[in-house]
Design a protein around this motif. Structure first.
Motif, PDB file in Angstrom:
ATOM      1  N   ARG A 134      -9.563   1.691  -5.088  1.00  0.00           N
ATOM      2  CA  ARG A 134      -9.026   2.890  -5.726  1.00  0.00           C
ATOM      3  C   ARG A 134     -10.163   3.800  -6.169  1.00  0.00           C
ATOM      4  N   LYS A 135      -9.999   5.090  -5.920  1.00  0.00           N
ATOM      5  CA  LYS A 135     -10.936   6.081  -6.440  1.00  0.00           C
ATOM      6  C   LYS A 135     -10.601   6.362  -7.888  1.00  0.00           C
ATOM      7  N   GLY A 194      -4.168   8.673   0.213  1.00  0.00           N
ATOM      8  CA  GLY A 194      -4.529   7.330   0.664  1.00  0.00           C
ATOM      9  C   GLY A 194      -5.168   7.351   2.025  1.00  0.00           C
ATOM     10  N   VAL A 254      -9.393  -3.379  -5.934  1.00  0.00           N
ATOM     11  CA  VAL A 254      -8.356  -3.836  -6.856  1.00  0.00           C
ATOM     12  C   VAL A 254      -7.606  -5.053  -6.311  1.00  0.00           C
ATOM     13  N   HIS A 285      -5.888   5.609  -2.968  1.00  0.00           N
ATOM     14  CA  HIS A 285      -6.196   4.242  -2.563  1.00  0.00           C
ATOM     15  C   HIS A 285      -6.636   4.154  -1.098  1.00  0.00           C
ATOM     16  N   VAL A 326      -7.899  -3.584  -0.906  1.00  0.00           N
ATOM     17  CA  VAL A 326      -7.380  -2.339  -1.448  1.00  0.00           C
ATOM     18  C   VAL A 326      -8.359  -1.870  -2.515  1.00  0.00           C
ATOM     19  N   LEU A 353     -15.444   3.543  -4.923  1.00  0.00           N
ATOM     20  CA  LEU A 353     -14.100   3.048  -4.636  1.00  0.00           C
ATOM     21  C   LEU A 353     -14.008   1.625  -5.162  1.00  0.00           C
ATOM     22  N   LEU A 413       2.050   1.984  -3.445  1.00  0.00           N
ATOM     23  CA  LEU A 413       0.983   2.516  -4.288  1.00  0.00           C
ATOM     24  C   LEU A 413       0.797   4.017  -4.076  1.00  0.00           C
ATOM     25  N   VAL A 414       0.722   4.435  -2.808  1.00  0.00           N
ATOM     26  CA  VAL A 414       0.396   5.841  -2.548  1.00  0.00           C
ATOM     27  C   VAL A 414       1.586   6.753  -2.823  1.00  0.00           C
ATOM     28  N   PHE A 448       0.835  -1.198   0.000  1.00  0.00           N
ATOM     29  CA  PHE A 448       0.000   0.000   0.000  1.00  0.00           C
ATOM     30  C   PHE A 448       0.875   1.256   0.000  1.00  0.00           C
ATOM     31  N   LEU A 491      -6.814   1.174   2.012  1.00  0.00           N
ATOM     32  CA  LEU A 491      -6.497  -0.172   2.502  1.00  0.00           C
ATOM     33  C   LEU A 491      -7.329  -0.431   3.747  1.00  0.00           C
ATOM     34  N   ARG A 530       1.877   7.326  -6.605  1.00  0.00           N
ATOM     35  CA  ARG A 530       0.838   8.156  -7.200  1.00  0.00           C
ATOM     36  C   ARG A 530       1.139   9.639  -7.056  1.00  0.00           C
TER      37      ARG A 530
END
Length: 219
Positions: A216-217, A116, A195, A147, A214, A192, A47-48, A44, A149, A51
């Motif tokens: 995602r918007k 996130g 994923v 995202h 998890v 949301l 991911l954030v 996570f 979590l 981004r």
């Protein structure tokens, strides 16, 4: 009962104020105990940070151990918890991080400001009829592409437990065990899109499987 302060919020706040000190002693290092959980938090974090540089909110942060773990991974994180005592303990243990008292039903943040949201074992105290409000609030404060979590103890359906005592102290705390598919549907309804879904079987003294989602918007 106001929308900003429903009964479950008042009861959850009071209960965690009551057990905060012993809770912090018991669960301050669960990420260090479970490598799969730690790996999911690490994923996570990637991911954030990939981004953008927007902050991440650790909602239901408790004594701040997850916030500290994310900070160590380079995530610009702050913690939010209903319990003033939990926030006090988090600030004491992690003085370099920011923590404040707040509710996931009304975060008091501007629209589209978070990269996130992590909410580990905190939505379990939210009743079914308030879950859409929580997820809509998550959607509101996330930037497009942000995202979420979630982690929670999984159930076969809408299972509910009420505890009037924990750690030898009187509390008034409700737990809601939900099927991962049900939570994924509620997330999708709020905009949301799930994923990733992981279901970890119980380990050690755990009695229920742990679900991680998890989402995602879009945008």
């Amino acid at each position: 009962m106001s929308a900003e302060n429903p009964r479950f919020i008042r009861a959850t706040r009071t209960s965690y104020d009551t057990i905060a000190d012993v809770y912090a002693e018991q669960f301050s290092d669960w990420l260090g105990v479970h490598p799969l959980d730690r790996a999911l938090v690490g994923g996570f974090a990637e991911l954030v940070t990939a981004r953008g540089g927007e902050p991440v909110a650790d909602i239901g942060c408790g004594p701040g151990h997850v916030s500290a773990a994310l900070d160590a991974l380079g995530v610009p994180v702050f913690g939010v918890d209903l319990s003033p005592r939990m926030v006090e303990l988090a600030r004491r243990s992690h003085p370099g991080l920011r923590f404040h008292v707040g509710s996931m039903t009304s975060l008091g943040l501007p629209n589209e400001t978070l990269g996130g949201i992590v909410a580990l074992y905190s939505v379990i105290h939210v009743p079914d009829d308030h879950l859409p409000t929580v997820f809509a609030e998550f959607h509101r404060v996330l930037v497009p592409g942000g995202h979420v979590l979630l982690a929670f103890q999984a159930g076969d359906g809408a299972e509910h437990l009420h505890l009037a005592e924990r750690f030898g102290r009187v509390i008034d705390l409700d737990y809601h065990w939900r099927a991962p598919d049900t939570v994924a549907e509620r997330l999708a309804e709020a905009g949301l899109q799930p994923v990733t879904r992981v279901l970890r079987e119980p380990q050690g003294e755990e009695k229920r499987a742990r679900a991680f989602l998890v989402a995602r918007k879009g945008g």
